[in-house]
Design a protein around this motif. Structure first.
Motif, mmCIF file in Angstrom:
data_model
loop_
_atom_site.group_PDB
_atom_site.id
_atom_site.type_symbol
_atom_site.label_atom_id
_atom_site.label_comp_id
_atom_site.label_asym_id
_atom_site.label_seq_id
_atom_site.Cartn_x
_atom_site.Cartn_y
_atom_site.Cartn_z
ATOM 1 N N SER A 62 0.696 -1.276 -0.075
ATOM 2 C CA SER A 62 -0.008 0.049 -0.064
ATOM 3 C C SER A 62 0.811 1.266 -0.057
ATOM 4 O O SER A 62 0.283 2.141 -0.374
ATOM 5 C CB SER A 62 -0.966 -0.030 1.151
ATOM 6 N N VAL A 63 1.965 1.118 0.449
ATOM 7 C CA VAL A 63 2.948 2.349 0.595
ATOM 8 C C VAL A 63 4.010 2.326 -0.281
ATOM 9 O O VAL A 63 5.087 3.221 -0.562
ATOM 10 C CB VAL A 63 3.459 2.579 1.921
ATOM 11 N N LYS A 64 4.214 1.203 -1.280
ATOM 12 C CA LYS A 64 5.500 1.061 -2.007
ATOM 13 C C LYS A 64 5.693 1.989 -3.092
ATOM 14 O O LYS A 64 4.530 2.321 -3.646
ATOM 15 C CB LYS A 64 5.593 -0.329 -2.576
ATOM 16 N N GLY A 65 6.831 2.526 -3.146
ATOM 17 C CA GLY A 65 7.022 3.795 -4.192
ATOM 18 C C GLY A 65 6.727 5.078 -3.458
ATOM 19 O O GLY A 65 6.944 6.223 -4.142
ATOM 20 N N ARG A 66 5.810 5.163 -2.336
ATOM 21 C CA ARG A 66 5.738 6.536 -1.755
ATOM 22 C C ARG A 66 6.548 6.578 -0.404
ATOM 23 O O ARG A 66 6.928 7.971 -0.341
ATOM 24 C CB ARG A 66 4.174 6.482 -1.472
ATOM 25 N N PHE A 67 6.760 5.450 0.089
ATOM 26 C CA PHE A 67 7.528 5.573 1.578
ATOM 27 C C PHE A 67 8.922 5.159 1.575
ATOM 28 O O PHE A 67 9.012 3.890 0.700
ATOM 29 C CB PHE A 67 6.635 4.890 2.654
#
Length: 115
Positions: A62-67
């Motif tokens: 759900s957060v891969k590429g953002r966190f």
């Protein structure tokens, strides 16, 4: 006495960024796997990202590429760079240190993503 102290939470608009920090004391930081978890209202606590001392990472889909998770063993510090935040990222974020036998948690820092 082991302490994990998170900071950096707050209110941010959708699309914004925050940098969370966790400073540990009372333990040999480099011996621990460090993780970020979060818990949204009415939901179970979930792992967001994990980082070992040798650089192995795990990150939630759900957060891969953002966190991005990182650590500074010299400063006993763990970080979570959060970009392109979404309303569904709203939660209390917790820092966790663990080995096979031991586990410690911070008190959490609130992240609210809202316009």
């Amino acid at each position: 006495q082991v302490q994990l102290v998170e900071s950096g939470g707050g209110l941010v608009q959708p699309g914004g960024s925050l940098l969370l920090s966790c400073v540990a004391s009372g333990l040999t930081f480099s011996n621990y796997v460090m993780s970020w978890y979060r818990q949204a209202p009415g939901k179970e606590r979930e792992m967001v990202a994990q980082l070992t001392s040798d650089g192995s990472t795990g990150i939630a889909t759900s957060v891969k590429g953002r966190f991005t998770i990182s650590r500074d063993n010299a400063k006993n510090a763990l970080f979570l760079q959060m970009n392109n935040l979404k309303s569904e990222d709203t939660a209390v974020y917790y820092c966790k240190a663990h080995t096979i036998k031991l586990e410690y948690w911070g008190q959490g820092t609130q992240v609210t993503v809202s316009s």
